[in-house]
Design a protein around this motif. Sequence first.
Motif, mmCIF file in Angstrom:
data_model
loop_
_atom_site.group_PDB
_atom_site.id
_atom_site.type_symbol
_atom_site.label_atom_id
_atom_site.label_comp_id
_atom_site.label_asym_id
_atom_site.label_seq_id
_atom_site.Cartn_x
_atom_site.Cartn_y
_atom_site.Cartn_z
ATOM 1 N N GLY A 1 -28.669 -76.820 126.287
ATOM 2 C CA GLY A 1 -29.997 -76.525 126.140
ATOM 3 C C GLY A 1 -30.181 -76.139 124.483
ATOM 4 O O GLY A 1 -29.335 -76.118 123.754
ATOM 5 N N LEU A 2 -31.228 -75.683 124.309
ATOM 6 C CA LEU A 2 -31.803 -75.177 122.923
ATOM 7 C C LEU A 2 -31.955 -73.730 123.148
ATOM 8 O O LEU A 2 -32.532 -73.099 124.196
ATOM 9 C CB LEU A 2 -33.337 -75.696 123.086
ATOM 10 C CG LEU A 2 -33.995 -75.162 121.604
ATOM 11 C CD1 LEU A 2 -33.203 -75.402 120.221
ATOM 12 C CD2 LEU A 2 -35.391 -75.592 121.501
ATOM 13 N N VAL A 3 -31.253 -72.935 121.974
ATOM 14 C CA VAL A 3 -31.240 -71.550 122.279
ATOM 15 C C VAL A 3 -31.471 -70.895 120.677
ATOM 16 O O VAL A 3 -31.191 -71.769 119.820
ATOM 17 C CB VAL A 3 -29.888 -71.113 122.910
ATOM 18 C CG1 VAL A 3 -28.757 -71.406 121.939
ATOM 19 C CG2 VAL A 3 -30.069 -69.533 123.071
ATOM 20 N N GLN A 4 -31.875 -69.823 120.451
ATOM 21 C CA GLN A 4 -32.218 -69.473 119.338
ATOM 22 C C GLN A 4 -30.664 -68.977 118.816
ATOM 23 O O GLN A 4 -29.875 -68.390 119.680
ATOM 24 C CB GLN A 4 -33.138 -68.185 119.220
ATOM 25 C CG GLN A 4 -34.518 -68.814 119.440
ATOM 26 C CD GLN A 4 -35.695 -67.812 119.055
ATOM 27 O OE1 GLN A 4 -35.541 -66.500 119.352
ATOM 28 N NE2 GLN A 4 -36.811 -68.091 118.652
ATOM 29 N N ALA A 5 -30.338 -68.638 117.539
ATOM 30 C CA ALA A 5 -29.261 -68.058 116.689
ATOM 31 C C ALA A 5 -29.312 -66.622 117.450
ATOM 32 O O ALA A 5 -30.169 -66.142 117.890
ATOM 33 C CB ALA A 5 -29.412 -67.943 115.419
ATOM 34 N N THR B 217 -22.895 -82.739 127.088
ATOM 35 C CA THR B 217 -23.940 -81.838 126.968
ATOM 36 C C THR B 217 -24.459 -81.246 125.840
ATOM 37 O O THR B 217 -23.634 -80.820 124.986
ATOM 38 C CB THR B 217 -24.035 -80.772 128.386
ATOM 39 O OG1 THR B 217 -25.200 -80.087 128.545
ATOM 40 C CG2 THR B 217 -22.931 -79.446 127.585
ATOM 41 N N GLN B 218 -25.821 -81.373 125.406
ATOM 42 C CA GLN B 218 -26.273 -81.204 124.325
ATOM 43 C C GLN B 218 -26.409 -79.581 123.959
ATOM 44 O O GLN B 218 -27.160 -79.046 124.938
ATOM 45 C CB GLN B 218 -27.519 -81.875 123.731
ATOM 46 C CG GLN B 218 -28.244 -81.372 122.554
ATOM 47 C CD GLN B 218 -27.285 -81.923 121.157
ATOM 48 O OE1 GLN B 218 -26.661 -83.191 121.295
ATOM 49 N NE2 GLN B 218 -27.267 -81.058 120.136
ATOM 50 N N VAL B 219 -25.892 -78.980 122.914
ATOM 51 C CA VAL B 219 -26.204 -77.693 122.596
ATOM 52 C C VAL B 219 -26.842 -77.635 121.205
ATOM 53 O O VAL B 219 -26.539 -78.225 120.267
ATOM 54 C CB VAL B 219 -24.921 -76.785 122.674
ATOM 55 C CG1 VAL B 219 -25.267 -75.512 122.347
ATOM 56 C CG2 VAL B 219 -24.285 -76.672 124.177
ATOM 57 N N THR B 220 -28.115 -77.063 121.158
ATOM 58 C CA THR B 220 -28.819 -76.957 119.874
ATOM 59 C C THR B 220 -29.176 -75.484 119.708
ATOM 60 O O THR B 220 -29.923 -74.832 120.623
ATOM 61 C CB THR B 220 -30.166 -77.864 120.005
ATOM 62 O OG1 THR B 220 -29.820 -79.268 120.166
ATOM 63 C CG2 THR B 220 -30.817 -77.935 118.615
ATOM 64 N N VAL B 221 -28.778 -74.960 118.500
ATOM 65 C CA VAL B 221 -28.981 -73.684 118.319
ATOM 66 C C VAL B 221 -30.029 -73.733 116.994
ATOM 67 O O VAL B 221 -29.608 -74.004 115.936
ATOM 68 C CB VAL B 221 -27.510 -72.839 117.769
ATOM 69 C CG1 VAL B 221 -27.908 -71.449 117.568
ATOM 70 C CG2 VAL B 221 -26.789 -73.277 118.789
ATOM 71 N N SER B 222 -31.284 -72.827 117.053
ATOM 72 C CA SER B 222 -31.997 -72.967 116.107
ATOM 73 C C SER B 222 -31.969 -71.677 115.293
ATOM 74 O O SER B 222 -31.459 -70.636 115.811
ATOM 75 C CB SER B 222 -33.559 -73.079 116.719
ATOM 76 O OG SER B 222 -33.841 -71.949 117.590
ATOM 77 N N SER B 223 -32.479 -71.817 113.870
ATOM 78 C CA SER B 223 -32.393 -70.516 113.051
ATOM 79 C C SER B 223 -33.636 -69.803 113.059
ATOM 80 O O SER B 223 -34.350 -70.266 113.539
ATOM 81 C CB SER B 223 -31.614 -71.263 111.849
ATOM 82 O OG SER B 223 -32.947 -71.989 111.306
#
Length: 124
Positions: A10-14, A118-124
């Motif tokens: 999933g999408l998660v913050q740094a 599985t997609q892992v997206t880490v936002s800054s």
Amino acid sequence: QVQLVESGGGLVQAGGSLRLSCAASGRTFSNYAMGWFRQAPGKEREFVAAITWSGGATYYADSVKGRFTITRDNTKNTVYQQMNSLKPEDTAVYCCAEDSSRFPSRDYHRYDYWGQGTQVTVSS
């Protein structure tokens, strides 16, 4: 036929955390080592972590050591990867893989079967 199915990306913050799961079927899960690999756009597939058939030993890439933890539950035919303190550079498609032996390799060529990722997206 061996099947590996990942979940938990999933999408998660740094600085955040995610837990990936990989459910296996098709052959005796407890006979084989398991590994996690990742691939970011435009980059080579890279080793992340691996665990022996019994769970008695684990191995990590230097880039994730101290932040990621691989475990397995042989009663549930599932391997997990807990990812803490995530960084934007951890962004990638993460795949689990089943090795050809009880003791894992860092070389992805050694692995017999792969999940779809599985997609892992880490936002800054």
